[in-house]
Design a protein around this motif. Structure first.
Motif, PDB file in Angstrom:
ATOM      1  N   GLU A   1       0.871  -1.169   0.000  1.00  0.00           N
ATOM      2  CA  GLU A   1       0.000   0.000   0.000  1.00  0.00           C
ATOM      3  C   GLU A   1       0.909   1.221   0.000  1.00  0.00           C
ATOM      4  O   GLU A   1       1.785   1.335   0.853  1.00  0.00           O
ATOM      5  N   VAL A   2       0.698   2.120  -0.944  1.00  0.00           N
ATOM      6  CA  VAL A   2       1.646   3.210  -1.160  1.00  0.00           C
ATOM      7  C   VAL A   2       0.990   4.562  -0.893  1.00  0.00           C
ATOM      8  O   VAL A   2      -0.098   4.853  -1.399  1.00  0.00           O
ATOM      9  N   THR A   3       1.683   5.371  -0.096  1.00  0.00           N
ATOM     10  CA  THR A   3       1.304   6.763   0.117  1.00  0.00           C
ATOM     11  C   THR A   3       2.428   7.643  -0.400  1.00  0.00           C
ATOM     12  O   THR A   3       3.598   7.426  -0.063  1.00  0.00           O
ATOM     13  N   VAL A   4       2.088   8.623  -1.216  1.00  0.00           N
ATOM     14  CA  VAL A   4       3.071   9.587  -1.733  1.00  0.00           C
ATOM     15  C   VAL A   4       2.790  10.943  -1.091  1.00  0.00           C
ATOM     16  O   VAL A   4       1.651  11.428  -1.125  1.00  0.00           O
ATOM     17  N   LEU A   5       3.819  11.530  -0.508  1.00  0.00           N
ATOM     18  CA  LEU A   5       3.706  12.836   0.141  1.00  0.00           C
ATOM     19  C   LEU A   5       4.449  13.878  -0.697  1.00  0.00           C
ATOM     20  O   LEU A   5       5.624  13.700  -1.021  1.00  0.00           O
ATOM     21  N   GLU A   6       3.778  14.963  -1.026  1.00  0.00           N
ATOM     22  CA  GLU A   6       4.367  15.994  -1.881  1.00  0.00           C
ATOM     23  C   GLU A   6       4.091  17.376  -1.301  1.00  0.00           C
ATOM     24  O   GLU A   6       2.954  17.686  -0.937  1.00  0.00           O
ATOM     25  N   ARG A   7       5.124  18.191  -1.227  1.00  0.00           N
ATOM     26  CA  ARG A   7       4.989  19.527  -0.657  1.00  0.00           C
ATOM     27  C   ARG A   7       4.197  20.470  -1.562  1.00  0.00           C
ATOM     28  O   ARG A   7       3.466  21.342  -1.089  1.00  0.00           O
ATOM     29  N   SER A   8       4.339  20.322  -2.874  1.00  0.00           N
ATOM     30  CA  SER A   8       3.656  21.215  -3.813  1.00  0.00           C
ATOM     31  C   SER A   8       2.164  20.916  -3.871  1.00  0.00           C
ATOM     32  O   SER A   8       1.691  19.897  -3.361  1.00  0.00           O
ATOM     33  N   ALA A   9       1.437  21.803  -4.531  1.00  0.00           N
ATOM     34  CA  ALA A   9      -0.014  21.645  -4.616  1.00  0.00           C
ATOM     35  C   ALA A   9      -0.407  20.452  -5.468  1.00  0.00           C
ATOM     36  O   ALA A   9      -1.508  19.911  -5.307  1.00  0.00           O
ATOM     37  N   GLN A  10       0.475  20.024  -6.387  1.00  0.00           N
ATOM     38  CA  GLN A  10       0.188  18.894  -7.250  1.00  0.00           C
ATOM     39  C   GLN A  10       1.455  18.056  -7.413  1.00  0.00           C
ATOM     40  O   GLN A  10       2.566  18.562  -7.257  1.00  0.00           O
ATOM     41  N   PRO A  11       1.320  16.771  -7.727  1.00  0.00           N
ATOM     42  CA  PRO A  11       2.508  15.977  -8.030  1.00  0.00           C
ATOM     43  C   PRO A  11       3.161  16.445  -9.319  1.00  0.00           C
ATOM     44  O   PRO A  11       2.557  17.204 -10.089  1.00  0.00           O
ATOM     45  N   MET A  12       4.381  16.007  -9.545  1.00  0.00           N
ATOM     46  CA  MET A  12       5.128  16.328 -10.751  1.00  0.00           C
ATOM     47  C   MET A  12       5.305  17.838 -10.918  1.00  0.00           C
ATOM     48  O   MET A  12       4.674  18.467 -11.778  1.00  0.00           O
ATOM     49  N   SER A  13       6.165  18.411 -10.099  1.00  0.00           N
ATOM     50  CA  SER A  13       6.447  19.840 -10.222  1.00  0.00           C
ATOM     51  C   SER A  13       7.187  20.158 -11.508  1.00  0.00           C
ATOM     52  O   SER A  13       7.410  21.329 -11.830  1.00  0.00           O
ATOM     53  N   THR A  14       7.572  19.125 -12.263  1.00  0.00           N
ATOM     54  CA  THR A  14       8.157  19.333 -13.591  1.00  0.00           C
ATOM     55  C   THR A  14       7.083  19.605 -14.627  1.00  0.00           C
ATOM     56  O   THR A  14       7.392  19.779 -15.807  1.00  0.00           O
TER      57      THR A  14
END
Length: 474
Positions: A194-207
């Protein structure tokens, strides 16, 4: 008899060993003696393949190695593994090294020419528990092996590969939703976590621009990846044995049997900085077109430790990709070996995937175009990967940026399923050629219903961008 020149290469992966190999093709051992130092257990490998090795898609590590240390040595390159360069003495033309598996023995090696290919280091924030067992960066094959060893510790509860939702309670937290983060999320899903991804930006993939990142966010959640955005990691909690058990944020604790850091990388230029070599805004080494370090006659640098010229914005950027590293190495080796070659720059093309979602970009994002002082229009279209009536057609979103007044293409982002990602190459070629979006509308692209609608999605975006440029005027 004239003594052979001495070339020292610091770093034994793509850029370093490509440079050494190309120099050897041009110079015989009695003309150029080549010594290369690599601190890890592996050389000339594909770091890009690590997530697929971890996910069980490809075998490793041997399958990811393009050329072994023994093969390099057979070509008269003195490659010294598990040896770390600790100091560069430019005045005396020498480097200090330490053997990592031989009691730390130190020595000096002289050079007439020096190649720096020290790569990049994963971002590891200074937070409580960040160095605890169970927290993994993923940059080298050694890192991949360590992560797989950690995953094997739960072998008694292993679920079959490709069986999302059968995690038997195993939980993974990925910190960061960039390229490495989303690829590792897929690898861990395939491992039954079970995977949780934590991201500081408002959306994933800041690229990507936020509106395109939102499409990735929606798709990741649909694939069973819990994706928490707009959150700041504050530390890693440990159990009584000192192993990671949860990742803490400002809002919650996220339980984890394994933690993977996917927050990107920075140029590894500690040695270069200590030697007084010039660095750019991102901390990468600055070179000329021949990949020679600025202000130095006998020092070259390439790969993830350098900044490169952006052909669209005219600025320098740090872009860590194996494609660039191998090209840099070829150019450096040609110049070191007495030939002539240059590296003109990049347009910033990258492609990735998480499960069946393909993510691609090339050129500038909106914030990068603003930072470069460019005035532009931005359009987004939704199309399909094939003719709409053909079985298997899937939706695809294409975003395109064009310069106001001139209509010059500035950037393209694509999010979709099968057939989406590699379409970015059309835009990469157009960017390199300096085409306008109107010129792009006349491109003679291949068409058949199994491969594309009559108007390819990239050309649909180019038509809409052409209309936006005309409407915007000057």
């Amino acid at each position: 008899m004239t003594a052979a020149e001495r070339l020292v290469v610091v770093g034994g992966d793509a850029a370093g060993m490509s440079a050494a190999s190309q120099a050897r093709r041009l110079k015989k051992p009695d003309e150029l003696a080549i010594t290369a130092f690599e601190r890890s257990h592996f050389t000339s490998y594909s770091a890009c393949g690590i997530p697929y090795w971890v996910g069980g898609v490809v075998d490793g590590p041997d399958a990811l190695i393009a050329r072994t240390a023994e093969e390099h040595r057979a070509r008269d390159i003195d490659l010294r593994m598990r040896t770390e360069v600790t100091e560069i003495d430019l005045d005396r033309g020498r480097v200090r090294t330490r053997e990592l598996d031989d009691g730390g023995r130190e020595s000096w090696t002289g050079f007439d020419k020096l190649v720096l290919a020290t790569g990049a280091r994963p971002l590891r924030p200074d937070l409580p528990g960040i160095d605890a067992p169970g927290v993994h960066g993923v940059q080298t094959l050694d890192d991949g092996r360590a992560l797989l060893d950690a995953l094997e510790q739960t072998a008694g509860r292993r679920a079959p590969l490709d069986t999302p939702g059968t995690s038997a309670g195993r939980r993974a937290v990925v910190v960061g939703a960039g390229y490495i983060g989303v690829e590792m999320a897929e690898a861990l899903i395939r491992r039954g976590y079970e995977v949780t991804v934590l991201e500081r930006s408002a959306q994933p993939m800041s690229t990507l621009d936020p509106d395109m990142g939102a499409l990735v966010h929606e798709a990741m959640c649909g694939l069973g990846v819990e994706t928490v955005t707009g959150t700041t990691v504050t530390g890693v909690l440990t159990d009584s044995a000192g192993r990671a058990r949860a990742v803490t944020t400002e809002d919650a604790d996220h339980p984890a049997d394994v933690v993977v850091l996917g927050m990107g990388v920075r140029p590894e230029t500690t040695l270069a900085a200590a030697a007084g070599l010039p660095l750019g805004e991102s901390g990468g080494l600055l070179t000329d077109l021949a990949m020679r370090v600025r202000g130095q006659d006998a020092v070259w640098a390439g790969g993830d430790c350098v900044e490169v010229h952006d052909l669209v914005s005219g600025r320098t950027r740090h872009i860590a990709l194996g494609t660039h590293a191998n090209k840099h190495g070829q150019i450096i080796g040609t110049n070191v070996g007495g030939g002539y070659a240059t590296f003109p720059g990049v347009v910033g093309t990258a492609v990735s995937k998480v499960c069946d979602l393909e993510i691609a970009r090339t050129g500038l994002l909106e914030r990068q175009a603003h930072a470069a002082g460019l005035r532009f229009v931005a359009v987004t279209v939704e199309s399909t990967s094939r003719a709409g009536y053909y079985p298997g057609a899937r939706p695809m979103h294409v975003k395109m940026l064009a310069e106001r007044r001139t209509g010059r293409l500035l950037g393209v982002q694509i999010v979709g399923r099968e057939g989406a990602g590699k379409r970015v190459d059309i835009a990469a070629v157009a960017l390199t050629a300096g085409m306008t979006v109107e010129q792009m509308t006349a491109l003679d692209l291949g068409y058949a219903p199994p491969f594309s609608p009559v108007w390819d999605p990239v050309l649909v975006a180019a038509r809409k961008a052409t209309a936006a440029v005309r409407a915007a005027g000057g």
